[in-house]
Structure formats: C-alpha cells, structure tokens
Design a protein around this motif. Sequence first.
Motif, PDB file in Angstrom:
ATOM      1  N   GLY A   1       0.759  -1.135   0.078  1.00 51.58           N
ATOM      2  CA  GLY A   1      -0.087  -0.058  -0.024  1.00 51.58           C
ATOM      3  C   GLY A   1       0.802   1.163  -0.007  1.00 51.58           C
ATOM      4  O   GLY A   1       0.557   2.315  -0.792  1.00 51.58           O
ATOM      5  N   THR A   2       1.936   1.172   0.788  1.00 56.08           N
ATOM      6  CA  THR A   2       3.052   2.313   0.814  1.00 56.08           C
ATOM      7  C   THR A   2       3.637   2.352  -0.612  1.00 56.08           C
ATOM      8  O   THR A   2       3.581   3.541  -0.956  1.00 56.08           O
ATOM      9  CB  THR A   2       4.072   1.983   2.023  1.00 56.08           C
ATOM     10  OG1 THR A   2       3.282   2.091   3.032  1.00 56.08           O
ATOM     11  CG2 THR A   2       4.902   3.125   1.888  1.00 56.08           C
ATOM     12  N   HIS A   3       4.129   1.242  -1.258  1.00 58.29           N
ATOM     13  CA  HIS A   3       4.609   1.250  -2.651  1.00 58.29           C
ATOM     14  C   HIS A   3       3.544   2.162  -3.369  1.00 58.29           C
ATOM     15  O   HIS A   3       4.075   2.798  -4.321  1.00 58.29           O
ATOM     16  CB  HIS A   3       4.769  -0.008  -2.796  1.00 58.29           C
ATOM     17  CG  HIS A   3       5.568  -0.126  -4.208  1.00 58.29           C
ATOM     18  ND1 HIS A   3       4.895  -0.135  -5.226  1.00 58.29           N
ATOM     19  CD2 HIS A   3       6.856  -0.164  -4.523  1.00 58.29           C
ATOM     20  CE1 HIS A   3       5.588  -0.174  -6.412  1.00 58.29           C
ATOM     21  NE2 HIS A   3       6.917  -0.405  -5.751  1.00 58.29           N
ATOM     22  N   HIS A   4       2.321   1.687  -3.445  1.00 59.14           N
ATOM     23  CA  HIS A   4       1.422   2.310  -4.345  1.00 59.14           C
ATOM     24  C   HIS A   4       1.117   3.594  -4.306  1.00 59.14           C
ATOM     25  O   HIS A   4       0.944   4.582  -5.072  1.00 59.14           O
ATOM     26  CB  HIS A   4       0.029   1.387  -4.348  1.00 59.14           C
ATOM     27  CG  HIS A   4      -1.085   1.803  -5.412  1.00 59.14           C
ATOM     28  ND1 HIS A   4      -0.825   1.696  -6.799  1.00 59.14           N
ATOM     29  CD2 HIS A   4      -2.035   2.646  -5.131  1.00 59.14           C
ATOM     30  CE1 HIS A   4      -1.876   2.210  -7.288  1.00 59.14           C
ATOM     31  NE2 HIS A   4      -2.756   2.824  -6.222  1.00 59.14           N
ATOM     32  N   ASP A   5       1.024   3.987  -2.951  1.00 63.95           N
ATOM     33  CA  ASP A   5       0.947   5.436  -2.710  1.00 63.95           C
ATOM     34  C   ASP A   5       2.047   6.250  -3.117  1.00 63.95           C
ATOM     35  O   ASP A   5       1.762   7.328  -3.933  1.00 63.95           O
ATOM     36  CB  ASP A   5       0.833   5.793  -1.109  1.00 63.95           C
ATOM     37  CG  ASP A   5      -0.516   5.101  -0.511  1.00 63.95           C
ATOM     38  OD1 ASP A   5      -1.596   4.984  -1.295  1.00 63.95           O
ATOM     39  OD2 ASP A   5      -0.514   4.972   0.745  1.00 63.95           O
ATOM     40  N   VAL A   6       3.186   5.912  -3.006  1.00 61.64           N
ATOM     41  CA  VAL A   6       4.462   6.623  -3.456  1.00 61.64           C
ATOM     42  C   VAL A   6       4.473   6.714  -4.999  1.00 61.64           C
ATOM     43  O   VAL A   6       4.738   7.777  -5.638  1.00 61.64           O
ATOM     44  CB  VAL A   6       5.542   6.088  -3.037  1.00 61.64           C
ATOM     45  CG1 VAL A   6       6.968   6.393  -3.720  1.00 61.64           C
ATOM     46  CG2 VAL A   6       5.769   5.902  -1.645  1.00 61.64           C
TER      47      VAL A   6
END
Length: 503
Positions: A439-444
């Motif tokens: 989720g963090t990866h996608h947000d970035v």
Amino acid sequence: MVAKTQGGAPVTEAEIERKYDLAADRPIPPLVPAGPVTNQAEPRVDVLDATYFDTADFRLAQAGITLRRRLGGSDEGWHLKLPVGEDKREELRVPLLGKPDKVPGALAKLVRGRTLGAKLVQVAHLRTERTSYALLDGDGHELATLTDDVVTGEAGGEKAHLDRWREIEIELSPGADPAVLDSLDRAVVKAGAERSRWPSKLRRLTDELVPSAGGASGSVLADYFTEQLDMLRRNDIGVRRDAEDAVHQMRVASRQLRGALRTFRRSLDADVANGLAAELRWLGGELGPARDNEVMAERLHDEVKALPPELVLGNVEQLMTRHFEREAQEARARAVRALDSKRYLDLLRALEKLAARPRKIKDGKKELRKAVARADRKLREAVAAVADLAPGAEKDAALHEVRKKAKRARYAADTVRPVSGKKLRKWRKNVKAVQTTLGTHHDVVVTRDVLRLLGLRAYAESENAFTYGLLHGRSLATAEAAHRRFVAQWQKVSKGSRPKWLK
C-alpha cells in the motif's frame, strides 16, 4: 456538551450520559458528596414536548437513531441523535424552521442510507416534566447534570401504545473526567435506582412496535454481510457531514463486502454476487478520489515538513494546499452525489436482501476453507508474476495487483474468523503486513504523478520547482525500500505458520 457548526450545517454536540429507572415514590438520590462532586445547584424545571419521526417500519429506531422535534427547554429545535458508543451519542440540531410535520432536509438527507428514501412520519409523542440539578465541584465548576424526568408517551401504529414512567439521567459536562460518571453511578445505584436497559425514551415507548434486529443468523457470511453493511451505513452519515476518516472507513466497508462477494461467490447465487460486486466497485470508484486525495495531501505535507528549510524553495506549502483543497472539494461533491443517487439506494436494498436470506447461503466450514484457499492460491500466482519483471511501470502495476490479492486474502480470513483457528490468524497477520507495505509502495507511485503536476504548475507560475523534483527523486528510493520489505515479508507468508488445509 461541545457545540460545533459550520455555515448552514447542523450544530453538533457530544452527549455522554447514563439513564436509570426510579420508582415514582422514591426521592432524588443524594449525590453530594459523590467523588469530586461537593455541591448541587438550585433545581431548574422545564416542560419538554417532543414529536418523534421515523419510517413506518421504524428503520431509524432499529439502528439506534433518534429524530425529534422538541419544544421547551434551552435547546428546543430539531434533534438527530446518533449512537457512538456505550453511554455516548452525538446530537445534531437545526432550528425550528418550516412546517412542524416536515423533517428539515439537512437532517433527512443524513439518514437516507437508513430510510432508503422512505417517508419520515410522526411515530410517537413524549411530554417530559423535567427537574434538572447542576452538580458542582469545590470550585463551583459544573461536572455533570442530574435530571429527574416524569415522562408521558404515546406511540402510533396498528395499535396505540400509551405509557408513563419516571427516569433519571446523569449527563457528563464538557471536559469533565469520565470517572465522575462512575462515581455518580455508584451513588445513584446505592440509592435504589437501576440502570435502564433502554437506550432512549423513544425506544422504551416503542419497543413492542419496532421489529427485532435479531442476533446471529447461524450463517458466517450473512452475519459478515450484515456487519459490513452496517459499517457502510454508519460512515455514509460521516461522508455526508465531511467527518474525519469517514470516506476511508466507508471505502473499506465497500471493499470488504466486494471482496467477500467475489471470494465466496460459489456459496451464493453467482449472478447476484457478481452484480453486487460490480456495484460496490462503482461505489468504491466514486469514493476513491476523496480518499486518495487525503492520503497524498497528508504524505506530501509531512515530507515537506521533514525537509531541511534550505531545501524548501518557493511557496511549496501554499501551492500544495491550494491544489489539494480544490481536489478535495471536487472529490467530496462526487462522493455525495453518488450517495444521493438511486443507484446507491438500490445497492443498499440488494445488500439488505442478501444478508436477510441466510438459508440460501451455502457456507459450511468446508466451503469457507476452500474459498480462503483459492484466495491464497491467487495471491501466490500474483507474487510469482512479479519475479522476472524489471523495475518500471509494469512491475509497479504487478505489485499493485499483489496488493489487491493480499487484501482479498486478508478479507477472506476476516470473514471466516468465527470458525478459524490461531494458525489462520497468524497467516492473516503476515498477509496484512504484505498488503500494508505494498500500500505504501502504491501510494508513492501514485504521488509521483502529482509531484510532476505540481512541479509543472510551479514552473508555469514562475515558481521554483526544485523541491518537487527532490521529492520525486526521494519517492523512488522509498518505493525501492518498500519493495525490499515486501520480499522479506513474503517469506513469512510463504514459509510461516498456516493451517494444513491452506497448503
């Protein structure tokens, strides 16, 4: 109570209170002294006249919601009371405007997810003779209010229902320590009062008229659908009021429902499950921009604050604030339009119908386990598809697909929790860690496009775009770090503890 209001919106107050039954011939319980209470103000007497509104089948009452028009007292007006937790409710008020038999649109719209557009009609009338006592500490500060109510009520329906009773309420004052309520509770009970089993006067009067919500149905899936539908509706009101985190929680509920419909569709009518999943996808898409904007705004503002001042060149905060506020207004308007639509009400009706028919749902332990195993298998296939991809847009998209499959697998574990064991819970915990990291990866990844846009706007306005480029470069490193965490976390999923039937 703490009041808040913005423009034409209802005034909002937090209400923390406890109710007690007390025989008509018993004196007021002595509450001085009780804990920090050392004094009691002179009594105030009011006569309150309240007309209550609900749908003909008491949809609001079933949800613990109260809607009334009250005359008398210091707060006369239209009141909408929403349950928050034990002893706590939130009260929304609007003035006594318009016709007395017509609920103000500002309140009627807020409960549309419960009424499904059904007409709000008068269902009960209450007359309360109230004597109030302010309870004070040694410095004269008000800690709580004790009210002694003699109530006369009349409810309509196929058969009129009349009642008269006495009850006591203790309401905590704003800022007072919740422990005060416990001290007063002990004193009231010691004096002969009994905690009321009724959440409100209206529910006491209309209990025989309100259809029972029922308990557990015996169907794991039906109960899960009911729980998530309730969460969807509770946050529906929050989205309409622009309450903090409401969009996020409503989106989560829609995703959990959609995930369960797709994962367990073999236990349901396939056409119904697929149709509802498609409509929930639409709803999630209407809520998505508002939530995505919240996440990006918070992330970028935090990143800018963390930079050394000498690296923040130009009006970075101002430009970002202007961009995200404009996006937020548009996204919220889109979300509310969706909630006001006939399509959304039809979706709620269909979900109600599904949850109310547990006998048509095939969800024995064997069927549930097979569905979770399928979700696990699809997750593994998505992870395998990432292995040989080079860094870039294709790999980012593949990792996002892994995240979606991890989320669905986690939701599947949540659904079967009533019949699962410790090993599945450990597996679910490891899957959630993968989901969170990706989720963090996608947000970035998504935020990079916004940074590029902000940089171009800054350049077009003759502003310095250095900081946006710096944040864009840092995002690449953040995404790579998230990918490394995912690789390590996946080892725990694939090699960690799990039930035998999941292998």
